[in-house]
Design a protein around this motif. Structure first.
Motif, mmCIF file in Angstrom:
data_model
loop_
_atom_site.group_PDB
_atom_site.id
_atom_site.type_symbol
_atom_site.label_atom_id
_atom_site.label_comp_id
_atom_site.label_asym_id
_atom_site.label_seq_id
_atom_site.Cartn_x
_atom_site.Cartn_y
_atom_site.Cartn_z
ATOM 1 N N ALA A 257 4.124 5.972 8.206
ATOM 2 C CA ALA A 257 3.394 4.760 8.581
ATOM 3 C C ALA A 257 3.258 3.916 7.351
ATOM 4 O O ALA A 257 3.212 2.668 7.942
ATOM 5 N N GLY A 258 3.381 4.329 6.285
ATOM 6 C CA GLY A 258 3.337 3.210 5.133
ATOM 7 C C GLY A 258 4.475 2.054 5.290
ATOM 8 O O GLY A 258 4.415 1.040 4.616
ATOM 9 N N TYR A 259 5.389 2.716 6.035
ATOM 10 C CA TYR A 259 6.626 1.607 6.102
ATOM 11 C C TYR A 259 6.342 0.501 7.254
ATOM 12 O O TYR A 259 7.264 -0.276 7.533
ATOM 13 N N ALA A 260 5.420 0.868 8.079
ATOM 14 C CA ALA A 260 5.477 0.259 9.246
ATOM 15 C C ALA A 260 4.977 -1.286 9.158
ATOM 16 O O ALA A 260 3.886 -1.492 8.724
ATOM 17 N N ILE B 204 0.732 -1.148 0.173
ATOM 18 C CA ILE B 204 0.035 -0.222 0.075
ATOM 19 C C ILE B 204 0.990 1.094 -0.101
ATOM 20 O O ILE B 204 1.687 1.330 0.818
ATOM 21 N N VAL B 205 0.769 2.034 -1.102
ATOM 22 C CA VAL B 205 1.578 3.188 -1.294
ATOM 23 C C VAL B 205 0.979 4.541 -0.594
ATOM 24 O O VAL B 205 0.001 4.689 -1.085
ATOM 25 N N LEU B 206 1.750 4.991 0.080
ATOM 26 C CA LEU B 206 1.436 6.419 0.834
ATOM 27 C C LEU B 206 2.270 7.485 0.381
ATOM 28 O O LEU B 206 3.539 7.067 -0.175
ATOM 29 N N PRO B 207 1.920 8.751 0.253
ATOM 30 C CA PRO B 207 2.701 9.874 -0.307
ATOM 31 C C PRO B 207 3.868 9.935 0.700
ATOM 32 O O PRO B 207 4.169 9.620 1.750
ATOM 33 N N GLY B 208 5.328 10.006 -0.266
ATOM 34 C CA GLY B 208 6.515 10.317 0.600
ATOM 35 C C GLY B 208 7.239 8.936 0.400
ATOM 36 O O GLY B 208 8.503 8.818 0.724
#
Length: 776
Positions: A155-158, A16-20
């Protein structure tokens, strides 16, 4: 407001890709087409959105392509960087094979003081978790982030967040809402990590402690050996057991088995776990009262007085106990064997509804016999080893409940109460009721063998009392080994006497009241029994008396004058009556008949309703009826149709949709005793004649109208009396059961044994000229 853009879209299941975020994406045909279209487009960007199974995504991330290349495994991939959230609009057209959509970038809201505070709280939690993992490089990166929205999107990397949670973050435009969710999730995860770390640390510390204790014990053993204080293999301890066994009063076979185990203990290594098992087994054997018995009371009159003082009524049980004492006294006078004789004990099953005194009767029996008393609760027991014990090869093995009860009693002839024997279950661990077969068989229990002891235990002189609410729930093989004594409940007069002699004094004592401070008239006690409780026992009755005593205590705190509770005062102390006669109201219309039934809570009144509607000829049944009652309804309808002329029924009235209902619909019902009631209800419905309000009935019916016998006559007649009925029809073959019914109940009821259901219908229905309606 940002303008709409047309970009190619790439749906991905993960990540799931989030901004940044900068992530590699493996390129299949669809992904290759989207990347190529983005590189050839004016903006050079594509939209990355999560692939959902249940709906079309509404949000995605506008991403730029950093690099296109190959993965270490050789597969094609592209590295993309998420830049900004975008709301997905309608589809669009564009060059190439890619799917194009119209999107609108989501503007980042202005940073407020609340958002700054939330961002600081989240950063503190995030840094605490990263420092616990010693991820110092990531700590430096997080410290440099000042934008709250960018901080939330890291948090996308969490790894501890699920894909569902990350999609929720993607679809949440409000920065404050994102930060609140992340604070909750991160706080929960951090607490879970702390608990897991503490558990791991405790386990590690415990292992270190065990290793240290083992070394210290080895050193201590070596020191004692050098000092000559003990033998090399624990001979001193085993010698102590040998001396205890020689001094104990044990049967010869038990002594031989115990000495064999002592020999094993002497030969066992000190480090062997078998030594601990043997010592535990020897302790258990030495604690059992192998040759200890109590002397039975020989005064039959005194024993009967004890039983009468403790319990009102219950003459069958009292007679059986006195007979048991009389036989033992006579055998003792003639010099015959009393203790240890095969089948000399008694095994009785006390069956009846709750609150009639089954459990408390056990203590009274023990007092009358002069024996010790021990209670074994069997409700919910599913493991056979609970009765027979575990074999000693299992870790944590214990003797069964029967052996433990004998040890607790301190004698070999106690009174053992097996409470709730009808609620014993069974599963893959065995059937405890099967293990009880040997315990309760007077011809076998003189050599009962527990798996843990592995020794014969003589239970033949134990008086076993078993209690049960529902006799049908007791396995037939187990019931065959016991004498069944039914305790069906108390009459209104019995309840008044019990309340006056037992319940009221006990509740006065518990409320710290004396007889001078509070009194309850007999009229009030009778009113409570008649209108405030509808139970065969006295458990609810005692609760109401306790409630009244509490209110009296409260009143005495303000006004010390003595209180007398009479019938008019009950509303003040107990509220309005909960039960009023309703038979007249329920049977005021045709098609309703009053039946009698037996439940696990005793006898009860059952109203059966019949009605007819226009429609296809058939039978509809409601009220959660079991298979037996459904068949009774079908038999009843077939009988009425076949004997319509005899019963005065117009056949056309039955050529409709017949509906039989048994309230209350939420309570399951079954049993073979509702046939005559259903016939009466159907004839009442078809003829338009009401059923007499003072009539109740019970019995099964055959297709030719014969009334078959049923069970629970005493409980049903007690229920009929409580409900205010005056006439009860029972099967002719149940007439012998009237011998067990109290005389005052028979005096209050007109009990008529019947053989033909047509006779019941003729007597139960109101004459046609007196009925409120005419037949349809």
């Amino acid at each position: 407001m940002p303008e709409a853009l047309q970009v190619p879209v790439l749906f991905v299941s993960e990540p799931i890709v989030l901004p940044g975020m900068v992530v590699p994406i493996e390129l299949d045909d669809a992904a290759r087409a989207a990347v190529d279209a983005a590189q050839a487009s004016e903006f050079g960007k594509l939209l990355i959105a999560p692939r959902l199974d249940d709906r079309y995504p509404t949000y995605g991330v506008l991403a730029s392509i950093v690099q296109v290349g190959r993965l270490p495994g050789g597969g094609a991939a592209a590295v993309v960087r998420g830049e900004n959230r975008a709301h997905i609009g309608s589809g669009a057209t564009g060059p190439g094979a890619a799917l194009w959509v119209t999107v609108q970038e989501v503007a980042v809201a202005e940073t407020t003081d609340e958002i700054k505070a939330l961002a600081a709280e989240y950063k503190k939690l995030l840094l605490a978790m990263l420092q616990r993992r010693e991820a110092w490089q990531i700590v430096d990166v997080v410290n440099k982030i000042s934008d709250p929205s960018a901080l939330a999107d890291t948090a996308g990397y969490a790894s501890y967040l699920s894909d569902v949670q990350k999609r929720e973050l993607l679809e949440t435009e409000d920065v404050a809402a994102r930060l609140r969710s992340l604070i909750d999730w991160t706080g929960d995860h951090l607490a879970e990590v702390e608990v897991n770390d503490k558990i791991a640390e405790d386990v590690r510390t415990g292992m270190d402690k065990q290793q240290k204790e083992f070394l210290l014990r080895q050193q201590l053993a070596a020191i004692r050996k050098e000092l000559g204080e003990t033998g090399p293999d624990g001979a001193d301890e085993s010698g102590d057991y040998r001396a205890r066994i020689e001094a104990a009063d044990l049967p010869e076979k038990v002594r031989e088995a115990a000495l064999r185990e002592v020999g094993k203990l002497e030969r066992a290594s000190e480090q062997s776990p078998e030594g601990g098992w043997i010592r535990t087994w020897l302790d258990t054997v030495l604690e059992l009262p192998w040759n200890v018995t109590t002397e039975d009371a020989t005064d039959l009159k005194a024993a009967r007085e004890i039983l009468d003082v403790d319990h009102h009524g219950l003459d069958d049980v009292k007679d059986r106990i006195v007979e048991y004492l009389a036989v033992r006294a006579r055998r003792s006078q003639r010099g015959l064997q009393v203790v240890g004789g095969r089948g000399s004990g008694a095994v009785m099953a006390l069956a009846g509804p709750p609150g009639v005194g089954k459990t408390s009767l056990g203590e009274s029996v023990a007092r009358a016999l002069g024996r010790t008393f021990v209670r074994v609760a069997l409700g919910g027991v599913r493991d056979e080893a609970e009765i027979r014990g575990h074999r000693r090869t299992y870790v944590g093995a214990l003797p069964g409940r029967i052996v433990r009860a004998i040890g607790e009693a301190g004698s070999m002839n106690p009174v053992v109460l097996l409470d709730e024997i009808d609620k014993v279950g069974s599963d893959y661990r065995g059937d405890p009721s099967a293990a009880l077969l040997e315990v309760l068989d007077p011809a076998q229990n003189h050599t009962f063998r527990d798996h843990y002891l592995d020794l014969d235990l003589d239970l033949s002189d134990v008086v076993f009392l078993a209690t049960a609410n529902v006799v049908e729930s007791i396995p037939s093989a187990l019931l065959d080994r016991m004498e069944l004594v039914t305790i069906d409940g108390y009459t209104e007069d019995d309840k008044v006497a019990i309340a006056r002699d037992y319940l009221l004094p006990r509740q006065q004592e518990r409320a710290a009241l004396s007889a001078d401070e509070v009194s309850v008239t007999d009229a009030a006690l009778r009113k409570i029994a008649a209108d405030y409780t509808r139970e065969p026992g006295v458990r609810q009755y005692e609760r109401l008396l306790a409630k009244a005593m509490r209110k009296v205590t409260t009143r005495l705190a303000d006004d010390p004058r003595p209180v007398e509770i009479d019938e008019p005062d009950l509303v003040e102390f107990l509220g309005r009556p909960r039960f009023i006669p309703e038979s007249a109201e329920r049977t005021a219309v045709p098609g309703v008949a009053t039946g009698l039934a037996v439940t696990g809570l005793g006898g009860d009144v059952l109203y059966i309703e019949a009605g007819a509607t226009d429609g296809e000829r058939g039978l509809q049944l409601t009220g959660q009826l079991g298979d037996v009652m459904k068949e009774s309804a079908q038999i009843a309808l077939s009988y009425v149709r076949a004997h319509a002329d005899q019963l005065g029924v117009d056949p056309a009235a039955l050529d409709r949709q017949i509906h039989v209902h048994v309230p209350a619909g939420a309570v399951p019902k079954d049993g073979p005793s509702a046939g005559v009631t259903m016939v009466t209800a159907l004839v009442s419905m078809a003829t338009g004649r009401q059923v007499r309000a003072d009539v109740g009935m019970t019995g099964e019916v055959t297709l030719n109208g014969r009334v078959l016998p049923i069970g629970g006559v005493k409980q049903k007649l007690l229920a009929a009396q409580r409900a205010g009925l005056s006439t009860v029809f029972i099967p002719q073959r149940n007439e012998a059961d009237l011998d067990d019914v109290p005389a005052d109940v028979l005096a209050a009821l007109d009990v008529r044994p019947m053989t033909d259901v047509a006779d019941i219908v003729a007597l139960a229905l109101v004459p046609a000229e007196n009925s409120v309606t005419a037949a349809a």
